[in-house]
Design a protein around this motif. Structure first.
Motif, short mmCIF file in Angstrom:
data_model
loop_
_atom_site.label_atom_id
_atom_site.label_comp_id
_atom_site.label_asym_id
_atom_site.label_seq_id
_atom_site.Cartn_x
_atom_site.Cartn_y
_atom_site.Cartn_z
N ASP A 11 0.79 -1.16 0.05
CA ASP A 11 -0.04 -0.01 -0.09
C ASP A 11 0.71 1.31 -0.05
OD1 ASP A 11 -2.42 -1.53 -0.11
OD2 ASP A 11 -2.70 -1.24 2.27
N GLU B 231 2.00 2.07 -3.54
CA GLU B 231 1.07 2.43 -4.09
C GLU B 231 0.84 4.05 -3.82
OE1 GLU B 231 -2.67 0.05 -4.18
OE2 GLU B 231 -1.89 -0.95 -5.47
N SER B 232 0.88 4.39 -2.63
CA SER B 232 0.64 5.77 -2.23
C SER B 232 1.79 6.63 -2.68
CB SER B 232 0.70 6.05 -0.51
OG SER B 232 -0.81 5.40 -0.25
N GLU C 284 3.60 6.34 -5.31
CA GLU C 284 3.25 6.31 -6.73
C GLU C 284 2.25 7.32 -7.02
OE1 GLU C 284 2.30 2.90 -8.91
OE2 GLU C 284 4.23 1.79 -8.29
N ARG C 285 1.23 7.46 -6.31
CA ARG C 285 -0.02 8.30 -6.39
C ARG C 285 0.35 9.84 -5.97
NH1 ARG C 285 -3.47 5.33 -3.56
NH2 ARG C 285 -3.15 6.56 -1.68
N PHE C 286 1.40 10.04 -5.15
CA PHE C 286 1.74 11.37 -4.78
C PHE C 286 3.36 11.72 -5.37
CE2 PHE C 286 -1.09 10.32 -1.22
CZ PHE C 286 -1.75 11.67 -1.14
N SER C 287 3.53 10.97 -6.22
CA SER C 287 4.87 11.02 -7.12
C SER C 287 6.16 11.30 -6.06
CB SER C 287 4.78 12.39 -7.95
OG SER C 287 3.68 12.12 -8.86
#
Length: 81
Positions: A58, A61-62, A64-67
């Motif tokens: 997780d 993934e976070s 990646e989402r927040f770059s």
């Protein structure tokens, strides 16, 4: 313009009163704090608890989402342990 952070320990009652804009070792003070910054950092145990409890899938993934870099984030947490 380069910036360097110094931490200087003074005897109690001997702390100077910094002023924004005053000269310091050939530079100019632009920010000052009168507390121990380490009081607001995670302890080694707290960082270990977080590393143990997080779901790394997780977290990746976070990141990646927040770059942001997963490896850098984990390295920073591990540097506190």
């Amino acid at each position: 313009m380069g910036k360097i952070t110094y931490v200087v320990e003074y005897k109690n009652g001997k702390e100077p009163q910094p002023d924004i804009g005053m000269d310091a070792l050939g530079g100019r003070v632009i920010s000052a704090a009168a507390y121990n910054f380490r009081d607001k950092q995670l302890t080694h145990v707290e960082a270990s608890v977080i590393l143990d409890a997080i779901n790394h899938y997780d977290l990746k993934e976070s990141c990646e989402r927040f770059s942001t870099s997963y490896n850098t984030l984990i390295a920073r947490l591990k540097s506190l342990t």
